[in-house]
Design a protein around this motif. Structure first.
Motif, PDB file in Angstrom:
ATOM      1  N   ILE A   1       5.021   6.298  -1.890  1.00 37.24           N
ATOM      2  CA  ILE A   1       6.147   6.057  -0.983  1.00 37.24           C
ATOM      3  C   ILE A   1       7.024   4.974  -1.596  1.00 37.24           C
TER       4      ILE A   1
ATOM      5  N   LEU B   1      12.019   4.849  11.734  1.00 36.46           N
ATOM      6  CA  LEU B   1      11.716   5.154  10.329  1.00 36.46           C
ATOM      7  C   LEU B   1      10.202   5.153  10.113  1.00 36.46           C
ATOM      8  N   CYS B   2       9.532   4.140  10.672  1.00 36.20           N
ATOM      9  CA  CYS B   2       8.082   4.030  10.477  1.00 36.20           C
ATOM     10  C   CYS B   2       7.349   5.203  11.141  1.00 36.20           C
TER      11      CYS B   2
ATOM     12  N   CYS C   1       6.189   8.804   9.697  1.00 40.75           N
ATOM     13  CA  CYS C   1       4.847   9.078   9.149  1.00 40.75           C
ATOM     14  C   CYS C   1       3.710   8.433   9.944  1.00 40.75           C
ATOM     15  N   HIS C   2       3.969   7.259  10.527  1.00 41.73           N
ATOM     16  CA  HIS C   2       2.896   6.558  11.246  1.00 41.73           C
ATOM     17  C   HIS C   2       2.761   7.094  12.663  1.00 41.73           C
TER      18      HIS C   2
ATOM     19  N   ASP D   1      -5.611   5.445  -5.043  1.00 40.46           N
ATOM     20  CA  ASP D   1      -6.317   5.060  -3.836  1.00 40.46           C
ATOM     21  C   ASP D   1      -7.602   5.901  -3.760  1.00 40.46           C
TER      22      ASP D   1
ATOM     23  N   PHE E   1       5.141  -4.843   3.160  1.00 40.18           N
ATOM     24  CA  PHE E   1       4.453  -3.942   4.098  1.00 40.18           C
ATOM     25  C   PHE E   1       2.975  -4.285   4.226  1.00 40.18           C
ATOM     26  N   GLU E   2       2.684  -5.564   4.433  1.00 46.27           N
ATOM     27  CA  GLU E   2       1.286  -5.975   4.543  1.00 46.27           C
ATOM     28  C   GLU E   2       0.673  -5.418   5.808  1.00 46.27           C
ATOM     29  N   GLY E   3      -0.582  -4.985   5.680  1.00 47.11           N
ATOM     30  CA  GLY E   3      -1.269  -4.452   6.852  1.00 47.11           C
ATOM     31  C   GLY E   3      -2.731  -4.807   6.793  1.00 47.11           C
ATOM     32  N   ALA E   4      -3.560  -3.804   7.019  1.00 49.53           N
ATOM     33  CA  ALA E   4      -4.992  -4.056   7.113  1.00 49.53           C
ATOM     34  C   ALA E   4      -5.631  -4.396   5.768  1.00 49.53           C
ATOM     35  N   HIS E   5      -4.865  -4.423   4.710  1.00 55.33           N
ATOM     36  CA  HIS E   5      -5.439  -4.800   3.421  1.00 55.33           C
ATOM     37  C   HIS E   5      -5.118  -6.260   3.080  1.00 55.33           C
TER      38      HIS E   5
ATOM     39  N   HIS F   1       5.688  -6.566   9.561  1.00 60.77           N
ATOM     40  CA  HIS F   1       5.234  -5.967   8.293  1.00 60.77           C
ATOM     41  C   HIS F   1       6.213  -6.144   7.136  1.00 60.77           C
TER      42      HIS F   1
ATOM     43  N   TRP G   1       0.820  -1.208   0.000  1.00 56.87           N
ATOM     44  CA  TRP G   1       0.000   0.000   0.000  1.00 56.87           C
ATOM     45  C   TRP G   1       0.854   1.258   0.000  1.00 56.87           C
ATOM     46  N   HIS G   2       2.128   1.112   0.262  1.00 57.00           N
ATOM     47  CA  HIS G   2       3.010   2.276   0.073  1.00 57.00           C
ATOM     48  C   HIS G   2       3.016   2.673  -1.402  1.00 57.00           C
TER      49      HIS G   2
HETATM   50  C1  HEC Z   1       7.012   8.580   4.249  1.00 57.88           C
HETATM   51  C2  HEC Z   1       5.974   8.176   5.165  1.00 57.88           C
HETATM   52  C3  HEC Z   1       5.912   6.722   5.610  1.00 57.88           C
HETATM   53  C4  HEC Z   1       6.940   5.956   6.134  1.00 57.88           C
HETATM   54  C5  HEC Z   1       8.381   6.374   6.407  1.00 57.88           C
HETATM   55  C6  HEC Z   1       6.370   4.662   6.404  1.00 57.88           C
HETATM   56  N1  HEC Z   1       5.042   4.638   6.038  1.00 57.88           N
HETATM   57 FE1  HEC Z   1       3.790   3.034   6.080  1.00 57.88          FE
HETATM   58  N2  HEC Z   1       2.334   4.125   5.163  1.00 57.88           N
HETATM   59  C7  HEC Z   1       2.394   5.467   4.895  1.00 57.88           C
HETATM   60  C8  HEC Z   1       1.162   5.884   4.238  1.00 57.88           C
HETATM   61  C9  HEC Z   1       0.842   7.303   3.779  1.00 57.88           C
HETATM   62  C10 HEC Z   1       0.362   4.726   4.095  1.00 57.88           C
HETATM   63  C11 HEC Z   1      -1.027   4.643   3.463  1.00 57.88           C
HETATM   64  C12 HEC Z   1      -0.951   4.555   1.984  1.00 57.88           C
HETATM   65  C13 HEC Z   1      -2.310   4.369   1.349  1.00 57.88           C
HETATM   66  O1  HEC Z   1      -3.082   3.529   1.808  1.00 57.88           O
HETATM   67  O2  HEC Z   1      -2.610   5.058   0.368  1.00 57.88           O
HETATM   68  C14 HEC Z   1       1.135   3.635   4.698  1.00 57.88           C
HETATM   69  C15 HEC Z   1       0.693   2.322   4.781  1.00 57.88           C
HETATM   70  C16 HEC Z   1       1.340   1.324   5.513  1.00 57.88           C
HETATM   71  C17 HEC Z   1       0.822   0.000   5.744  1.00 57.88           C
HETATM   72  C18 HEC Z   1      -0.453  -0.562   5.159  1.00 57.88           C
HETATM   73  C19 HEC Z   1      -1.560  -0.395   6.100  1.00 57.88           C
HETATM   74  C20 HEC Z   1      -2.807  -1.020   5.605  1.00 57.88           C
HETATM   75  O3  HEC Z   1      -3.840  -0.441   5.903  1.00 57.88           O
HETATM   76  O4  HEC Z   1      -2.753  -2.068   4.933  1.00 57.88           O
HETATM   77  C21 HEC Z   1       1.719  -0.659   6.545  1.00 57.88           C
HETATM   78  C22 HEC Z   1       1.612  -2.069   7.094  1.00 57.88           C
HETATM   79  C23 HEC Z   1       2.812   0.243   6.784  1.00 57.88           C
HETATM   80  N3  HEC Z   1       2.559   1.445   6.140  1.00 57.88           N
HETATM   81  C24 HEC Z   1       3.931  -0.067   7.544  1.00 57.88           C
HETATM   82  C25 HEC Z   1       5.081   0.717   7.601  1.00 57.88           C
HETATM   83  C26 HEC Z   1       6.310   0.302   8.246  1.00 57.88           C
HETATM   84  C27 HEC Z   1       6.526  -1.025   8.933  1.00 57.88           C
HETATM   85  C28 HEC Z   1       7.190   1.337   8.090  1.00 57.88           C
HETATM   86  C29 HEC Z   1       8.619   1.409   8.589  1.00 57.88           C
HETATM   87  C30 HEC Z   1       9.550   0.420   8.063  1.00 57.88           C
HETATM   88  C31 HEC Z   1       6.522   2.395   7.344  1.00 57.88           C
HETATM   89  N4  HEC Z   1       5.237   1.978   7.068  1.00 57.88           N
HETATM   90  C32 HEC Z   1       7.086   3.608   6.977  1.00 57.88           C
HETATM   91  C33 HEC Z   1       3.457   6.299   5.183  1.00 57.88           C
HETATM   92  C34 HEC Z   1       4.723   5.890   5.580  1.00 57.88           C
END
Ligand code: HEC
Ligand code: HEC
Ligand code: HEC
Ligand code: HEC
Ligand code: HEC
Length: 396
Positions: free
Chosen positions: A125, A185-186, A189-190, A56, A248-252, A219, A47-48
């Motif tokens: 991303i 790192l996460c 933004c999170h 989206d 980066f699997e998550g809620a989807h 993830h 989803w990144h």
């Molecule tokens: C630059 C900003 C940024 C960084 C850094 C980042 N994320 Fe994300 N992440 C986002 C955004 C924005 C979304 C949503 C994208 C979308 O759904 O359009 C997302 C989505 C996700 C999702 C999917 C969630 C779902 O609903 O399925 C996961 C899992 C996730 N990120 C994990 C991580 C992890 C683990 C890290 C660190 C290694 C990380 N992210 C670093 C911005 C970031």
């Protein structure tokens, strides 16, 4: 007032994101495929990779809605959201000048429009977001996120988890936030996602309860023996390394939501208890504000369903005069109904005298009814009920 303005100017001069242009040969994940094929494939599914207005539906409709309700141009809102969703964008804010240009129809050749339409950012991303972070600024106020919390490396320098790599295509350097401290790192933004009214509607960093696992362990999967690059070294082999997936699997993703919560159901006299335990280190649902848990209860008499009940655990957002809205426009929000990390929520419902059994199903939904209807979301995934867990018991 004057002092405040001066301070604000100083603050934005100090903390305002500095754009570093990415040269053409590094802009796209396509540029990395020749040597990092599997990683690019994993990432494309994530989803990144969808973090762009065109990819989206939920994101793009939220932007349009925020623009309409705040009377701003959609492009200004896009730039605002790009802070985290598209942090390599070439402009970092838009001013009144731009709004006037839009009103007069003179924005077509503007820097803002060019930046938004640039193909360099339509991957959301991508590789050069995470691997071009030079430094994470923990000293900055908590509200500075995404591009405002980091500085970028020079174009062509990739940071990573190894300190002994060389590549003919780019420079490499080690960073601890790619390795032992990857949570940091996460959280760039999170964390600290806020509405236009400065209401923090989600903050994973605050709710996080450190366990023995880091974000990347769940993830990006476990570390496995593989290769970071398929390019052969001088000895004719690609170097073996401990690597992870970039999915980066998550809620989807089904294998993530399935069994994400433990479910227990029991009877005490004429009451049924439903216990949801969250073994994950962050709330469920978490992250984005209008996710939902649904508990469907079916009362059975022998094989037949004689009654049903549905409970929604979600959060509601309101604007002026208590009008329902989306998280990004909220002034206030209802109680958080999500289940905190490492905690158990027990819900009590009445039994029905003639029932001989009960079946409880717990589902996860990406967007609750309220926000789906406000934004008129059409795609099926937002409404889909994803089964987390279920349990049946025989009643006394
Ligand atoms: C630059 C900003 C940024 C960084 C850094 C980042 N994320 Fe994300 N992440 C986002 C955004 C924005 C979304 C949503 C994208 C979308 O759904 O359009 C997302 C989505 C996700 C999702 C999917 C969630 C779902 O609903 O399925 C996961 C899992 C996730 N990120 C994990 C991580 C992890 C683990 C890290 C660190 C290694 C990380 N992210 C670093 C911005 C970031
Ligand atoms: C959301 C942030 C993020 C994005 C986007 C991202 N990576 Fe990574 N990448 C990481 C992290 C974190 C690690 C360290 C994983 C570990 O512990 O091994 C990593 C590791 C790597 C490694 C070293 C091998 C490994 O698995 O450790 C390579 C090579 C790499 N990434 C390339 C890429 C490429 C190419 C892309 C774009 C298709 C990309 N990355 C996108 C966060 C990201
Ligand atoms: C011509 C081949 C080639 C291309 C194209 C390439 N890389 Fe690499 N990359 C390598 C090699 C070789 C390594 C080192 C692998 C090793 O030592 O195990 C590497 C290592 C990395 C690392 C890990 C650095 C570290 O020290 O931990 C990252 C991150 C990375 N590349 C990102 C990228 C990104 C992003 C792109 C596309 C913009 C890209 N690479 C394009 C060959 C390439
Ligand atoms: C022990 C495993 C584990 C760890 C560690 C973990 N997560 Fe999760 N995460 C999950 C599971 C399982 C889900 C899917 C549950 C669901 O949303 O139904 C999830 C869901 C998510 C989502 C989507 C949530 C939503 O409801 O929108 C995001 C974003 C996310 N995690 C980010 C992170 C970040 C960032 C970290 C580190 C700070 C992290 N996770 C650490 C297991 C983990
Ligand atoms: C502080 C960083 C940040 C900013 C700024 C930000 N977002 Fe996000 N957004 C995220 C993260 C992280 C996620 C992923 C959370 C998750 O899935 O749990 C996300 C997810 C979303 C989602 C859910 C996407 C999906 O596929 O389910 C929508 C919609 C969204 N953001 C809209 C916006 C809008 C509109 C703006 C600008 C007004 C914006 N965001 C600004 C960090 C940010």
């Amino acid at each position: 007032m004057k002092l405040f303005l001066v301070l604000l100017l100083v603050a934005s001069a100090l903390y305002g994101a500095k754009v570093v242009e990415v040269s053409k040969e590094y802009q796209k994940s396509q540029n990395c495929k020749a040597c990092h094929l599997q990683i690019v494939k994993d990432w494309e599914e994530s989803w990144h990779a969808k973090s762009h207005y065109d990819k989206d539906e939920y994101f793009s409709k939220s932007i349009e809605y925020v623009a309409r309700k705040t009377r701003k141009s959609p492009n200004s809102v896009k730039v605002q959201c790009a802070t985290c969703h598209n942090p390599r964008i070439a402009v970092t804010d838009t001013g009144l000048d731009y709004e006037i240009q839009v009103l007069m129809g003179l924005d077509e050749d503007s820097k803002v429009n060019k930046a938004i339409e640039s193909s360099a950012i339509n991957e959301g991303i991508n590789c050069v977001v995470c691997h071009n972070i030079d430094k994470i600024h923990h000293d900055r106020d908590d509200s500075f996120r995404g591009m405002n919390r980091v500085s970028w490396t020079k174009s062509g320098l990739m940071v990573g988890p190894f300190d002994d790599t060389t590549s003919p295509y780019h420079k490499t350097e080690y960073r601890d936030f790619m390795d032992k401290k990857a949570d940091e790192l996460c959280f760039v933004c999170h964390a600290n996602d806020r509405s236009v009214n400065d209401l923090v509607f989600t903050n994973m960093q605050n709710e996080y309860k450190q366990q023995d696992k880091a974000c990347v362990d769940c993830h990006m999967g476990r570390k496995i023996l593989g290769v970071a690059s398929i390019l052969r070294a001088e000895d004719g082999h690609a170097k073996k390394r401990e690597v992870r997936q970039h999915s980066f699997e998550g809620a989807h993703a089904e294998d993530m939501w399935k069994n994400a919560l433990n479910l227990d159901v029991w009877q005490e006299k004429d009451e049924i208890y439903i216990a949801l335990k969250n073994p994950q280190p962050h709330n469920i649902p978490s992250g984005f504000g209008s996710r939902e848990l649904i508990i469907d209860i079916a009362y059975m008499k022998l094989e037949k369903i004689i009654d049903t009940k549905s409970i929604s655990l979600t959060r509601h957002y309101t604007r002026r005069k208590g009008k329902p809205t989306i998280p990004h426009l909220a002034e206030e929000m209802s109680e958080d109904m999500s289940i905190p990390a490492d905690e158990t929520k027990v819900i009590k419902v009445k039994n029905i005298a003639e029932a001989t059994g009960i079946e409880v199903k717990v589902y996860y939904r990406l967007v609750n009814d309220e926000v789906r209807s406000i934004l008129e979301l059409k795609e099926a995934i937002w409404a889909k009920k994803n089964l987390i867990n279920s349990k049946s018991i025989v009643l006394q």
